[in-house]
Design an enzyme around this catalytic site. Structure first.
Site, PDB file in Angstrom:
ATOM      1  CB  THR A   1       4.999   6.720   2.583  1.00  0.00           C
ATOM      2  OG1 THR A   1       5.446   8.082   2.585  1.00  0.00           O
ATOM      3  CG2 THR A   1       5.135   6.143   3.967  1.00  0.00           C
TER       4      THR A   1
ATOM      5  CG  MET B   1      -2.041   0.842   1.220  1.00  0.00           C
ATOM      6  SD  MET B   1      -2.224   2.462   1.868  1.00  0.00           S
ATOM      7  CE  MET B   1      -0.978   3.532   1.866  1.00  0.00           C
ATOM      8  N   PRO B   2       1.388   1.592  -1.146  1.00  0.00           N
ATOM      9  CG  PRO B   2       2.676   1.419  -3.070  1.00  0.00           C
ATOM     10  CD  PRO B   2       1.476   0.845  -2.391  1.00  0.00           C
ATOM     11  CG  LEU B   3       0.611   8.305   1.353  1.00  0.00           C
ATOM     12  CD1 LEU B   3      -0.778   8.570   0.793  1.00  0.00           C
ATOM     13  CD2 LEU B   3       0.679   8.685   2.821  1.00  0.00           C
TER      14      LEU B   3
END
Length: 130
Positions: free
Chosen positions: A72, A1-3
């Protein structure tokens, strides 16, 4: 789950900005194995002159089209990160959206305990997400 935070100067149309964000998401799906439907992006557009990005002594000639992509994430390898850097430069440059010289990418690591997707819970820790 990249932000993913995409910060750019106001040199692109809203349509171009959306296309840029879509291409970044494609790269996240392909090279960071983000699950489909797992899209968290912040697209920030600042006035021209609001981003100062020097060349770090590398002789890179940046223009007003500079884009900073900060990702992130957790658990990606050095090889995956390098593949993302290359794919972003290729795709965004190939689409005429960002010159490779104007692309700065930073990957930030964090852990499973560092995420809450709502309701005040750490879903990776509660078992709601794996």
């Amino acid at each position: 789950m990249p932000l993913v935070r995409i910060t750019q100067q106001a040199v692109r149309t809203p349509e171009q900005s959306r296309h840029l964000a879509d291409l970044v998401q494609e790269v996240m799906l392909e090279h960071f194995a983000a699950p489909p439907g797992d899209r968290y992006q912040i697209l920030e557009t600042l006035p021209v002159g609001a981003i100062i990005a020097e060349d770090t002594g590398l002789g890179i000639d940046r223009g007003e089209g500079v884009v900073i992509v900060q990702i992130t994430q957790q658990g990606r390898s050095a090889a995956q990160k390098q593949a993302v850097y290359a794919a972003l430069a290729e795709r965004l440059g190939g689409a005429g959206l960002v010159r490779p010289e104007d692309l700065v990418v930073s990957v930030v690591e964090n852990g499973r305990e560092d995420w809450s997707f709502g309701h005040g819970r750490a879903q990776f820790l509660t078992g709601e997400l794996v």
